[in-house]
Scaffold this active site. Structure first.
Site, PDB file in Angstrom:
ATOM      1  N   HIS A  59       0.819  -1.221   0.000  1.00  0.00           N
ATOM      2  CA  HIS A  59       0.000   0.000   0.000  1.00  0.00           C
ATOM      3  C   HIS A  59       0.854   1.273   0.000  1.00  0.00           C
ATOM      4  O   HIS A  59       0.349   2.360  -0.267  1.00  0.00           O
ATOM      5  CB  HIS A  59      -0.924   0.047   1.230  1.00  0.00           C
ATOM      6  CG  HIS A  59      -1.982  -1.012   1.239  1.00  0.00           C
ATOM      7  ND1 HIS A  59      -2.850  -1.190   0.187  1.00  0.00           N
ATOM      8  CD2 HIS A  59      -2.306  -1.949   2.167  1.00  0.00           C
ATOM      9  CE1 HIS A  59      -3.671  -2.202   0.470  1.00  0.00           C
ATOM     10  NE2 HIS A  59      -3.361  -2.684   1.663  1.00  0.00           N
ATOM     11  N   ASP A 104      -2.444 -10.588  -2.104  1.00  0.00           N
ATOM     12  CA  ASP A 104      -3.011 -10.029  -0.873  1.00  0.00           C
ATOM     13  C   ASP A 104      -4.472  -9.661  -1.166  1.00  0.00           C
ATOM     14  O   ASP A 104      -4.799  -9.270  -2.282  1.00  0.00           O
ATOM     15  CB  ASP A 104      -2.216  -8.771  -0.471  1.00  0.00           C
ATOM     16  CG  ASP A 104      -2.640  -8.204   0.874  1.00  0.00           C
ATOM     17  OD1 ASP A 104      -1.918  -8.413   1.860  1.00  0.00           O
ATOM     18  OD2 ASP A 104      -3.704  -7.527   0.918  1.00  0.00           O
ATOM     19  N   ASP A 163      -4.103 -12.614   3.584  1.00  0.00           N
ATOM     20  CA  ASP A 163      -5.372 -12.171   4.158  1.00  0.00           C
ATOM     21  C   ASP A 163      -6.582 -12.521   3.287  1.00  0.00           C
ATOM     22  O   ASP A 163      -7.710 -12.164   3.627  1.00  0.00           O
ATOM     23  CB  ASP A 163      -5.350 -10.674   4.512  1.00  0.00           C
ATOM     24  CG  ASP A 163      -4.692  -9.819   3.450  1.00  0.00           C
ATOM     25  OD1 ASP A 163      -4.434 -10.324   2.343  1.00  0.00           O
ATOM     26  OD2 ASP A 163      -4.445  -8.622   3.718  1.00  0.00           O
ATOM     27  N   HIS A 178      -6.125  -7.204  -0.430  1.00  0.00           N
ATOM     28  CA  HIS A 178      -6.294  -5.779  -0.757  1.00  0.00           C
ATOM     29  C   HIS A 178      -5.557  -5.427  -2.045  1.00  0.00           C
ATOM     30  O   HIS A 178      -4.556  -6.059  -2.394  1.00  0.00           O
ATOM     31  CB  HIS A 178      -5.753  -4.916   0.392  1.00  0.00           C
ATOM     32  CG  HIS A 178      -6.381  -5.201   1.720  1.00  0.00           C
ATOM     33  ND1 HIS A 178      -5.793  -6.015   2.665  1.00  0.00           N
ATOM     34  CD2 HIS A 178      -7.553  -4.782   2.252  1.00  0.00           C
ATOM     35  CE1 HIS A 178      -6.569  -6.084   3.736  1.00  0.00           C
ATOM     36  NE2 HIS A 178      -7.653  -5.349   3.513  1.00  0.00           N
TER      37      HIS A 178
HETATM   38  C1  X5A Z   1      -1.070  -4.941   4.055  1.00  0.00           C
HETATM   39  C2  X5A Z   1      -2.531  -4.971   4.382  1.00  0.00           C
HETATM   40  C3  X5A Z   1      -4.484  -3.757   5.104  1.00  0.00           C
HETATM   41  C4  X5A Z   1      -4.892  -2.412   5.578  1.00  0.00           C
HETATM   42  C5  X5A Z   1      -6.328  -2.420   6.040  1.00  0.00           C
HETATM   43  C6  X5A Z   1      -6.706  -1.115   6.675  1.00  0.00           C
HETATM   44  N1  X5A Z   1      -3.081  -3.816   4.767  1.00  0.00           N
HETATM   45  N2  X5A Z   1      -8.069  -1.159   7.165  1.00  0.00           N
HETATM   46  O1  X5A Z   1      -3.147  -6.026   4.333  1.00  0.00           O
HETATM   47 ZN    ZN Z   2      -3.992  -6.912   2.769  1.00  0.00          ZN
END
Ligand code: X5A
Ligand code: ZN
Length: 647
Positions: free
Chosen positions: A154, A194, A287, A196
């Protein structure tokens, strides 16, 4: 390009089971010191990397890898993707004496906490991925896994975000391309699984055709973190980088192995073949794993291992995993272990996933293919309705919030987890002595029909049924999954016959002519199982009970079949003829088909030749495709050909 299973040798190392791949691991306890300033709970916690490391040690796999402590990234390398300012702000965190100063900085970023050790950990995380990638690119290691935190994907050029301070993977990619041209790394594939979107990585290589960035993530039309349009499938890159950014944005949570593997088979793998990377960097967040409190998806360790295995067919297996997210400690440890075992190539991938992709998954995959087909010709074909009809309709979610959605189907998850338990569970019975004797001998069972799809074959071992089957299998007494799996072709004629079967309903089932014919080639999936299990498969294939006092096929008959080539059994079932196709690793390859006299009856029409049912075809196609043996189109043509040619 050789897909998994295409080689005539097995996929998982040599016959002695020893691995010859040099796998690097980075683990450094110092990265555990990055923590919340006041000891508040946070999902991105120090124990994440500890539990992974402990799991690898307990399983005895870290001992077989080359282990490195972390090393700190150099400012100039970080500045390949980050601004000078950002690097110095992160560096300055360590010199701040007071928490409130760090808290002020953290509060200016989105989803970031900081303590006195955050800076050191961030430099170590990035530096460790650089070091590992360098060693793999140099050829000192074959591949590796950097167990690092804080995560990176991110982090944008000028800001930290989403628990990420530096973009570890992006720094490593730029380092190889810009700082080490002599290593000959000209094209890098970054895969981000991931849950996200990897917004930072996308931004850093937006206009760069040397880096193909592929991210599959929960998106929900921009509602899931990091919210907005960045993760949309229309974001394909710009200028020279146009077409080198691929987003697969899930419209819903709960995506699992079937969804991810569909994205692999129908987007990532064909594009990777065309792109032909020199090395792969994997933003390996876990995740999307089943049980993750933030992700709400359900990828199993088996799913991760298959995804990784498929990627290892590229760039001569040069692949570097870097941990990103993943917040269920148990899930990330198990998933990591599954991945390292794949890197080591030390045993067959075990497990199965029986669900189909969601309807929305096919919609997303089709949209991505359409958008990207302008740049990647292999995506141009329209997916067959046959394929996309295999779907799970979206379940109705009674109540959900993105972060606690897992709770309302916790039972479901537990159920899945227990079904997908990949540990061996040998069922001890008051077995008659034949079982004990035959359990000590291994054979390859060569399947050419529906059993080529592993989940379907596993019904004969574990019990159960898969989509399309009208009958439940009881399974074998010994429920140990196959020790190895490989694919080979044999010069026998495949054909389909008999009016209908109990398991598949109306339509023929697969047979091969027991006699060889060099003009014919039949694809077979070979499962290494015990002779005891082979008998239980035989019992079930021929409609007999598995608790028999005597085997259908004992040690004496095994010796005989190796000499004679084929032996009809007393059972008289449809598959009552055992054929020995040769040996692999000194273990006999056995298959079961009809007798020679039955072939004559098929020829005369006394027993009917019949094309298989759609369900049966689908099962065979899945086997051939998921085994990496044929493409979907090739598999269908192959079956069609066998079903239409006269005997
Ligand atoms: C690296 C990662 C997730 C951030 C989530 C914030 N970040 N709500 O999995
Ligand atoms: Zn993530």
């Amino acid at each position: 390009m050789a897909m998994a299973g295409e080689s005539s040798n097995n996929n998982y190392g040599d016959c002695d089971g020893k691995s010859h791949r040099k796998v690097g691991l980075v683990y450094d306890e110092t990265m555990c010191k990055h923590d919340t300033p006041n000891g508040e709970d946070h999902p991105e916690c120090p124990d994440r990397i500890r539990v992974i490391w402990e799991k690898l040690q307990l399983a005895g796999v870290s001992q077989r890898c080359v282990v490195f402590g972390g090393s700190k990234a150099e400012d100039k390398h970080l500045q390949l993707v980050h601004t000078k300012d950002h690097v110095s702000v992160v560096k300055s965190l360590s010199t701040k004496k007071k928490d409130y100063r760090r808290n002020r900085i953290a509060s200016q970023w989105n989803s970031i906490y900081l303590n006195g050790s955050s800076s050191e950990a961030a430099f170590l995380a990035a530096g460790s991925v650089v070091e590992l990638a360098e060693k793999v690119a140099e050829g000192e290691l074959d591949c590796g896994y950097a167990i690092v935190r804080p995560p990176g994907h991110h982090a944008e050029p000028d800001e930290a975000m989403g628990f990420c301070l530096f973009n570890n993977v992006a720094v490593a990619a730029s380092y190889l391309l810009d700082e080490r041209p002599e290593l000959g790394v000209k094209k890098i594939l970054i895969v981000d699984w991931d849950v996200h979107h990897g917004n930072g990585t996308q931004k850093m290589f937006w206009k760069d055709p040397r880096v193909l960035f592929f991210s599959v993530h929960r998106h929900e039309h921009g509602g899931f973190y990091p919210a907005g349009d960045d993760g949309d499938h229309n974001m394909v890159g710009e200028g020279p980088g146009e077409g080198f950014n691929i987003n697969v944005p899930w419209e819903q949570g709960r995506c699992g192995d079937a969804d991810y593997l569909a994205a692999w088979d129908h987007i990532l793998i064909p594009v990777a073949k065309e792109f032909n990377p020199d090395i792969i960097l994997l933003s390996a967040g876990f995740d999307a794993a089943i049980g993750d409190p933030l992700g709400g998806c359900r990828v199993t360790p088996y799913g991760y291992s298959v995804m990784l295995k498929k990627l290892m067919e590229f760039a001569q297996g040069k692949i570097v995993l870097a941990l990103e997210g993943g917040y269920n400690l148990d899930s990330i440890a198990k998933s990591s272990l599954a991945c390292v075992q794949v890197l080591l190539e030390d045993k067959p991938i075990q497990g199965s996933s029986e669900a189909y992709p969601f309807e929305s998954t096919w919609r997303v995959i089709q949209a991505v293919r359409k958008k990207l087909s302008a740049y990647w010709p292999s995506l141009a074909d329209v997916l067959s309705s046959n394929l996309i009809d295999q779907k799970t309709s979206t379940p109705i979610i009674v109540f959900s919030s993105s972060d606690s959605e897992t709770e309302d189907y916790a039972d479901d998850i537990l159920d899945q987890m227990s079904r997908l338990n990949i540990e061996n569970h040998h069922v001890d019975t008051v077995s008659t002595s034949w079982r004990r004797d035959l359990s000590k001998v291994d054979v390859w069972y060569a399947s050419f029909g529906s059993n080529m799809w592993k989940p379907r074959f596993l019904c004969y071992i574990l019990g159960g049924q898969v989509e399309g089957m009208k009958k439940v299998c009881v399974g074998s007494m010994d429920k140990t999954p196959p020790k190895q799996i490989m694919w080979e072709s044999f010069p026998h004629r495949l054909f389909f016959g008999r009016e209908s079967s109990v398991t598949w309903g109306v339509g023929g089932v697969a047979f091969i002519n027991p006699l060889t014919n060099l003009n014919d080639q039949t694809h077979m999936c070979l499962y290494r199982i015990t002779l005891e299990q082979f008998n239980d498969v035989l019992f079930q294939e021929n409609g007999l009970k598995v608790d028999s006092d005597s085997p259908l096929f004992g040690l004496d008959t095994l010796q005989l079949v190796e000499k004679k080539g084929s032996i009809p059994l007393a059972s008289g079932g449809w598959y009552g003829n055992i054929v020995c196709l040769g040996k692999e690793c000194d273990i006999p390859i056995l298959t079961m088909t009809c007798t020679l006299s039955a072939v004559e009856k098929f020829k005369s029409g006394e027993i009917p030749l019949r094309p298989p049912s759609e369900a049966y075809v689908n099962t065979m196609v899945r086997g051939l495709v998921e085994g990496g043996r044929l493409s979907e189109e090739e598999a269908k043509a192959y079956i069609d050909n066998a079903a239409s040619k006269p005997l």
